[in-house]
Motif scaffolding. Structure first.
Motif, PDB file in Angstrom:
ATOM      1  N   LEU A   1      13.246  62.841 -66.827  1.00 14.08           N
ATOM      2  CA  LEU A   1      13.579  63.511 -65.575  1.00 14.08           C
ATOM      3  C   LEU A   1      13.959  62.524 -64.477  1.00 14.08           C
ATOM      4  O   LEU A   1      14.660  62.876 -63.523  1.00 14.08           O
ATOM      5  CB  LEU A   1      12.404  64.376 -65.106  1.00 14.08           C
ATOM      6  N   ARG A   2      13.506  61.278 -64.606  1.00 16.33           N
ATOM      7  CA  ARG A   2      13.864  60.280 -63.601  1.00 16.33           C
ATOM      8  C   ARG A   2      15.361  59.968 -63.620  1.00 16.33           C
ATOM      9  O   ARG A   2      15.902  59.441 -62.645  1.00 16.33           O
ATOM     10  CB  ARG A   2      13.054  58.986 -63.823  1.00 16.33           C
ATOM     11  N   LYS A   3      16.016  60.281 -64.728  1.00 13.25           N
ATOM     12  CA  LYS A   3      17.467  60.028 -64.833  1.00 13.25           C
ATOM     13  C   LYS A   3      18.288  61.274 -64.536  1.00 13.25           C
ATOM     14  O   LYS A   3      19.523  61.214 -64.537  1.00 13.25           O
ATOM     15  CB  LYS A   3      17.813  59.516 -66.235  1.00 13.25           C
ATOM     16  N   LEU A   4      17.614  62.412 -64.305  1.00 13.58           N
ATOM     17  CA  LEU A   4      18.363  63.642 -64.107  1.00 13.58           C
ATOM     18  C   LEU A   4      19.235  63.584 -62.858  1.00 13.58           C
ATOM     19  O   LEU A   4      20.426  63.931 -62.897  1.00 13.58           O
ATOM     20  CB  LEU A   4      17.411  64.838 -64.019  1.00 13.58           C
ATOM     21  N   ALA A   5      18.658  63.136 -61.738  1.00 15.16           N
ATOM     22  CA  ALA A   5      19.436  63.085 -60.496  1.00 15.16           C
ATOM     23  C   ALA A   5      20.645  62.167 -60.615  1.00 15.16           C
ATOM     24  O   ALA A   5      21.761  62.556 -60.213  1.00 15.16           O
ATOM     25  CB  ALA A   5      18.546  62.667 -59.332  1.00 15.16           C
ATOM     26  N   PRO A   6      20.507  60.938 -61.148  1.00 13.86           N
ATOM     27  CA  PRO A   6      21.695  60.098 -61.307  1.00 13.86           C
ATOM     28  C   PRO A   6      22.753  60.704 -62.224  1.00 13.86           C
ATOM     29  O   PRO A   6      23.956  60.564 -61.979  1.00 13.86           O
ATOM     30  CB  PRO A   6      21.134  58.798 -61.889  1.00 13.86           C
ATOM     31  N   VAL A   7      22.287  61.393 -63.280  1.00 10.01           N
ATOM     32  CA  VAL A   7      23.252  62.020 -64.193  1.00 10.01           C
ATOM     33  C   VAL A   7      24.014  63.132 -63.481  1.00 10.01           C
ATOM     34  O   VAL A   7      25.253  63.226 -63.575  1.00 10.01           O
ATOM     35  CB  VAL A   7      22.534  62.558 -65.444  1.00 10.01           C
ATOM     36  N   LEU A   8      23.295  63.989 -62.743  1.00  8.74           N
ATOM     37  CA  LEU A   8      23.972  65.062 -62.020  1.00  8.74           C
ATOM     38  C   LEU A   8      24.936  64.497 -60.982  1.00  8.74           C
ATOM     39  O   LEU A   8      26.062  64.988 -60.832  1.00  8.74           O
ATOM     40  CB  LEU A   8      22.942  65.969 -61.352  1.00  8.74           C
TER      41      LEU A   8
ATOM     42  N   ARG B   1      31.944  58.202 -69.912  1.00  7.32           N
ATOM     43  CA  ARG B   1      31.854  57.016 -69.055  1.00  7.32           C
ATOM     44  C   ARG B   1      30.881  57.255 -67.907  1.00  7.32           C
ATOM     45  O   ARG B   1      30.053  56.378 -67.591  1.00  7.32           O
ATOM     46  CB  ARG B   1      33.248  56.664 -68.518  1.00  7.32           C
ATOM     47  N   ARG B   2      30.958  58.432 -67.305  1.00  2.00           N
ATOM     48  CA  ARG B   2      30.083  58.726 -66.174  1.00  2.00           C
ATOM     49  C   ARG B   2      28.617  58.808 -66.605  1.00  2.00           C
ATOM     50  O   ARG B   2      27.727  58.328 -65.897  1.00  2.00           O
ATOM     51  CB  ARG B   2      30.509  60.035 -65.518  1.00  2.00           C
ATOM     52  N   VAL B   3      28.368  59.420 -67.731  1.00  2.00           N
ATOM     53  CA  VAL B   3      26.991  59.529 -68.212  1.00  2.00           C
ATOM     54  C   VAL B   3      26.427  58.152 -68.523  1.00  2.00           C
ATOM     55  O   VAL B   3      25.295  57.817 -68.141  1.00  2.00           O
ATOM     56  CB  VAL B   3      26.918  60.442 -69.446  1.00  2.00           C
ATOM     57  N   ALA B   4      27.214  57.334 -69.194  1.00  2.00           N
ATOM     58  CA  ALA B   4      26.746  55.988 -69.543  1.00  2.00           C
ATOM     59  C   ALA B   4      26.410  55.186 -68.291  1.00  2.00           C
ATOM     60  O   ALA B   4      25.419  54.434 -68.260  1.00  2.00           O
ATOM     61  CB  ALA B   4      27.806  55.273 -70.373  1.00  2.00           C
ATOM     62  N   GLY B   5      27.189  55.334 -67.244  1.00  2.00           N
ATOM     63  CA  GLY B   5      26.929  54.603 -66.016  1.00  2.00           C
ATOM     64  C   GLY B   5      25.701  55.094 -65.276  1.00  2.00           C
ATOM     65  O   GLY B   5      25.105  54.352 -64.491  1.00  2.00           O
ATOM     66  N   ALA B   6      25.292  56.340 -65.547  1.00  2.00           N
ATOM     67  CA  ALA B   6      24.156  56.921 -64.829  1.00  2.00           C
ATOM     68  C   ALA B   6      22.816  56.691 -65.513  1.00  2.00           C
ATOM     69  O   ALA B   6      21.782  56.610 -64.846  1.00  2.00           O
ATOM     70  CB  ALA B   6      24.371  58.421 -64.649  1.00  2.00           C
ATOM     71  N   VAL B   7      22.799  56.573 -66.843  1.00  2.00           N
ATOM     72  CA  VAL B   7      21.513  56.544 -67.552  1.00  2.00           C
ATOM     73  C   VAL B   7      21.017  55.139 -67.836  1.00  2.00           C
ATOM     74  O   VAL B   7      19.847  54.947 -68.200  1.00  2.00           O
ATOM     75  CB  VAL B   7      21.609  57.330 -68.880  1.00  2.00           C
ATOM     76  N   GLY B   8      21.860  54.142 -67.711  1.00  2.00           N
ATOM     77  CA  GLY B   8      21.420  52.777 -68.023  1.00  2.00           C
ATOM     78  C   GLY B   8      21.097  52.631 -69.488  1.00  2.00           C
ATOM     79  O   GLY B   8      21.917  52.947 -70.360  1.00  2.00           O
ATOM     80  N   THR B   9      19.851  52.203 -69.782  1.00  2.00           N
ATOM     81  CA  THR B   9      19.472  51.940 -71.183  1.00  2.00           C
ATOM     82  C   THR B   9      18.871  53.159 -71.873  1.00  2.00           C
ATOM     83  O   THR B   9      18.547  53.096 -73.060  1.00  2.00           O
ATOM     84  CB  THR B   9      18.454  50.793 -71.245  1.00  2.00           C
ATOM     85  N   MET B  10      18.677  54.263 -71.149  1.00  2.00           N
ATOM     86  CA  MET B  10      18.077  55.447 -71.779  1.00  2.00           C
ATOM     87  C   MET B  10      18.997  55.987 -72.864  1.00  2.00           C
ATOM     88  O   MET B  10      20.221  56.057 -72.691  1.00  2.00           O
ATOM     89  CB  MET B  10      17.809  56.532 -70.746  1.00  2.00           C
TER      90      MET B  10
END
Length: 387
Positions: A211-218, A280-289
């Motif tokens: 859930l900590r990555k949800l905001a960056p992904v959105l 590309r956008r998802v990869a940039g938002a999640v980092g190593t997850m």
């Protein structure tokens, strides 16, 4: 055997068939008989595909010469929901207080009835210097696999050639004929899973909360916008439609989040290039997850029928009947025009869409009759002006 040939009579008969996708319930045999009585050569065809329901389709043609103007549409409808919520039963075809009520009254048994009534009236006058065809499916509201796309292939393999086509989807916004769709955006659905590590909220060092990555992904999916539009299309848009962690506990860190999103895209993208941009956008938002991103198969790419002689002819026919010049638009959802555009120039033109696919779907009788006159005027102009 059917005897009514008015748009209202045909529409009421079609509404009475509970043809929720993929069931036909008798709608297409009814149209076959009606068209055959008027001299159309008709054939019912069933198409199949593993993992999908069989679907009945109808092809009909009056005449053998060119040009061949086709009308396309569908007899299948979305489920009506709880019939108790309807003012009248959704398959009653009731006429009350002005409108015709029932599932499919607008989308699109009413539009199909108007096209058939117009064609019957036109051929009865003996003015068809060419051919009129109908491509009618029972699969438009479903997966659209065993419907129009296969019916087109089947017809063209038999030597059928189409010069132009009108799809009778409900396109009017405020008043009948105010909008013609001369193109459609594409549709792409994606499914994204963010994989964390489940654990107890008291021992966060042993877990990894996705859930900590949800905001960056959105934020990455929504911003910046996919584009600013193009000469003929509004901007593309992407909307997240579900977010699910499937976690009923209040003291457990979830192990994953699943998101589903849908993008409606213009001619700046193909399904492939848009998928690459989203990846590309998802990869940039999640980092190593770790993530899993998949896209549903799509047969809905954007397309445009350029302004020209055909769109001018149909627009003029609308103006002849309504006194108003329609707007050409590429907005809204998809239609089977996305398949037909590979065979010939195609536009969508139909009834007002305010009550689709709502409870108490209905169409004003004046609009049903008006659309019939528009279609008949299109036929008169088409075979007189010879595009």
């Amino acid at each position: 055997m059917p005897t009514l040939s008015t748009a209202l009579g045909i529409a009421r008969a079609l509404i009475a068939f509970p043809s929720v996708t993929p069931a036909d319930a008798g709608a297409l045999p009814y149209l076959r008989d009606l068209l055959a009585q008027a001299g159309f050569a008709t054939e019912l065809v069933t198409f199949s595909e593993p993992g999908t329901p069989d679907v009945l389709n109808l092809y009909a043609r009056f005449g053998t010469a060119a040009p061949n103007l086709a009308f396309a549409g569908h007899t299948d409808v979305v489920p009506p929901g709880d019939p108790a919520r309807w003012r009248f039963p959704p398959v009653s075809g009731e006429v009350a207080d002005g409108p015709l009520w029932g599932r499919g009254a607008c989308d699109m048994k009413g539009g199909l009835a108007a096209a058939v009534a117009a064609a019957l009236a036109f051929v009865a006058k003996g003015g068809c210097d060419g051919s009129i065809s109908f491509l009618i499916t029972g699969d438009e509201e479903g997966p659209s696999i065993n419907g129009t796309v296969k019916l087109l292939d089947w017809a063209r393999a038999r030597g059928e050639k189409f010069d132009h086509c009108i799809v009778g989807e409900p396109t009017s916004v405020k008043t009948l004929g105010d909008t013609i769709k001369n193109g459609r955006r594409g549709s792409l659905t994606g499914r994204l899973t963010l994989h964390g590590r489940q654990g107890h909220v008291a021992y966060t060092h042993l877990a990894d909360n996705p859930l900590r990555k949800l905001a960056p992904v959105l934020a990455g999916l929504f911003d910046p916008p996919l584009d600013a539009g193009s000469a003929d299309f509004d901007p593309s848009n992407l909307e997240v439609v579900t977010v699910d962690v499937a976690n009923p506990a209040t003291n457990v860190i979830p192990g994953e989040i699943r998101l589903v999103f849908n993008a409606r895209f213009n001619d700046r993208w193909t399904p492939e290039t848009l998928a690459e941009e989203i990846e590309r956008r998802v990869a940039g938002a999640v980092g190593t997850m770790r993530t899993t991103l998949t896209f549903d198969p799509t047969n809905a790419a954007s397309f445009l029928t350029p302004r020209g002689a055909f769109t001018d002819l149909v627009s003029s026919a609308v103006e002849d009947v309504t006194g108003r010049r329609p707007e050409l638009s590429t907005g809204g959802g998809t239609s089977d025009a996305r398949f037909i555009k590979n065979a010939c120039p195609v536009i969508d033109l139909g009834l007002p869409n305010a009550t689709i696919p709502a409870v108490d779907e209905r169409v004003a009788l004046a609009d049903l009759e008006g659309l019939t006159r528009i279609y008949e005027r299109v036929l008169e102009r088409y075979f007189r002006e010879k595009l």
